[in-house]
Design a protein around this motif. Structure first.
Motif, mmCIF file in Angstrom:
data_model
loop_
_atom_site.group_PDB
_atom_site.id
_atom_site.type_symbol
_atom_site.label_atom_id
_atom_site.label_comp_id
_atom_site.label_asym_id
_atom_site.label_seq_id
_atom_site.Cartn_x
_atom_site.Cartn_y
_atom_site.Cartn_z
ATOM 1 N N HIS A 97 0.767 -1.297 -0.128
ATOM 2 C CA HIS A 97 -0.061 -0.064 -0.005
ATOM 3 C C HIS A 97 1.091 1.120 0.115
ATOM 4 O O HIS A 97 2.114 1.066 0.092
ATOM 5 N N ASN A 98 0.202 2.283 -0.070
ATOM 6 C CA ASN A 98 0.918 3.857 -0.384
ATOM 7 C C ASN A 98 1.926 4.103 0.874
ATOM 8 O O ASN A 98 2.786 4.458 0.682
ATOM 9 N N ALA A 99 1.302 3.719 2.094
ATOM 10 C CA ALA A 99 2.288 4.078 3.264
ATOM 11 C C ALA A 99 3.481 3.415 3.096
ATOM 12 O O ALA A 99 4.605 4.048 3.751
ATOM 13 N N LEU A 100 3.713 1.880 2.796
ATOM 14 C CA LEU A 100 4.620 1.369 2.905
ATOM 15 C C LEU A 100 5.550 1.719 1.649
ATOM 16 O O LEU A 100 6.826 1.734 1.569
ATOM 17 N N ALA A 101 5.006 2.161 0.495
ATOM 18 C CA ALA A 101 5.655 2.663 -0.655
ATOM 19 C C ALA A 101 6.657 4.009 -0.241
ATOM 20 O O ALA A 101 7.577 4.022 -0.408
ATOM 21 N N ALA A 102 5.919 4.806 0.574
ATOM 22 C CA ALA A 102 6.358 6.258 1.073
ATOM 23 C C ALA A 102 7.704 5.761 2.175
ATOM 24 O O ALA A 102 8.708 6.349 1.933
ATOM 25 N N ARG A 103 7.577 4.726 2.803
ATOM 26 C CA ARG A 103 8.505 4.375 3.649
ATOM 27 C C ARG A 103 9.656 3.811 2.901
ATOM 28 O O ARG A 103 10.660 4.007 3.337
ATOM 29 N N LEU A 104 9.292 3.137 1.921
ATOM 30 C CA LEU A 104 10.464 2.470 1.422
ATOM 31 C C LEU A 104 11.273 3.520 0.351
ATOM 32 O O LEU A 104 12.249 3.431 0.189
ATOM 33 N N ARG A 105 10.619 4.600 0.096
ATOM 34 C CA ARG A 105 11.181 5.607 -0.842
ATOM 35 C C ARG A 105 12.297 6.151 0.060
ATOM 36 O O ARG A 105 13.162 6.779 -0.442
ATOM 37 N N HIS A 106 11.874 6.556 1.411
ATOM 38 C CA HIS A 106 12.844 6.993 2.340
ATOM 39 C C HIS A 106 14.247 6.244 2.696
ATOM 40 O O HIS A 106 15.322 6.644 2.890
ATOM 41 N N LEU A 107 13.840 4.920 2.599
ATOM 42 C CA LEU A 107 14.947 3.845 2.554
ATOM 43 C C LEU A 107 15.944 3.484 1.447
ATOM 44 O O LEU A 107 16.657 2.835 1.400
ATOM 45 N N GLU A 108 15.269 4.322 0.307
ATOM 46 C CA GLU A 108 15.929 3.789 -1.136
ATOM 47 C C GLU A 108 17.474 3.903 -1.099
ATOM 48 O O GLU A 108 17.912 2.901 -1.583
#
Length: 157
Positions: A74-85
């Protein structure tokens, strides 16, 4: 008369076979097997690098032109992944993966079955004890909740 040869009949249900064994039977499946093994290896590395709550909801895709596709639930996990990218790319490169970037996409997972309703049962003695306790308390949210719970369990009988 059967249209099948008596030698072609199976003796019963076939046992499940490991995917690696099925894919290794012919050279036609070699590229598919390599892709499956690559995704499994990336998944193992992601499980080691990501926190548990992220690893359980992230699926890797293929590496194409140096870009790894990651699918978040979902979008919240995608946003967290973008921070960890940036850190994730560096860690995967350190583990030997030839990639330059990560592309994060949202792929909703199937909705899980709702939790079954509670099936708690209270004995008549327990319900009577709750009712007696609620009658001894001053009017309050606790007193109202106890009275409601006692009434719910006494009217079912």
């Amino acid at each position: 008369m059967s249209r099948f040869s008596p030698f072609s009949r199976s003796t019963g249900p076939r046992a499940p076979q490991p995917l690696a064994e099925v894919l290794s039977r012919t050279d036609a499946f070699a590229p598919l097997r390599a892709g499956v093994e690559q995704i499994a290896a990336i998944q193992r590395d992601l499980n080691a690098l990501l926190p548990d709550y992220l690893a359980a909801s992230v699926e890797p895709g293929f590496i194409k032109d140096g870009t790894l596709a990651l699918f978040a639930a979902h979008n919240a996990l995608a946003a967290r992944l973008r921070h960890l990218e940036p850190r994730l790319v560096a860690d995967l490169q350190a583990r030997g993966w030839a990639l330059n970037s990560v592309r994060i996409r949202v792929r909703p997972q199937a909705v899980k079955d709702p939790a079954p309703p509670k099936q708690a049962r209270m004995t008549p003695v327990g319900a009577a004890a709750l009712q007696a306790l609620s009658e001894t308390l001053e009017p309050s949210p606790l007193q109202a909740a106890l009275a409601k719970m006692a009434a719910r369990h006494t009217k079912k009988r």
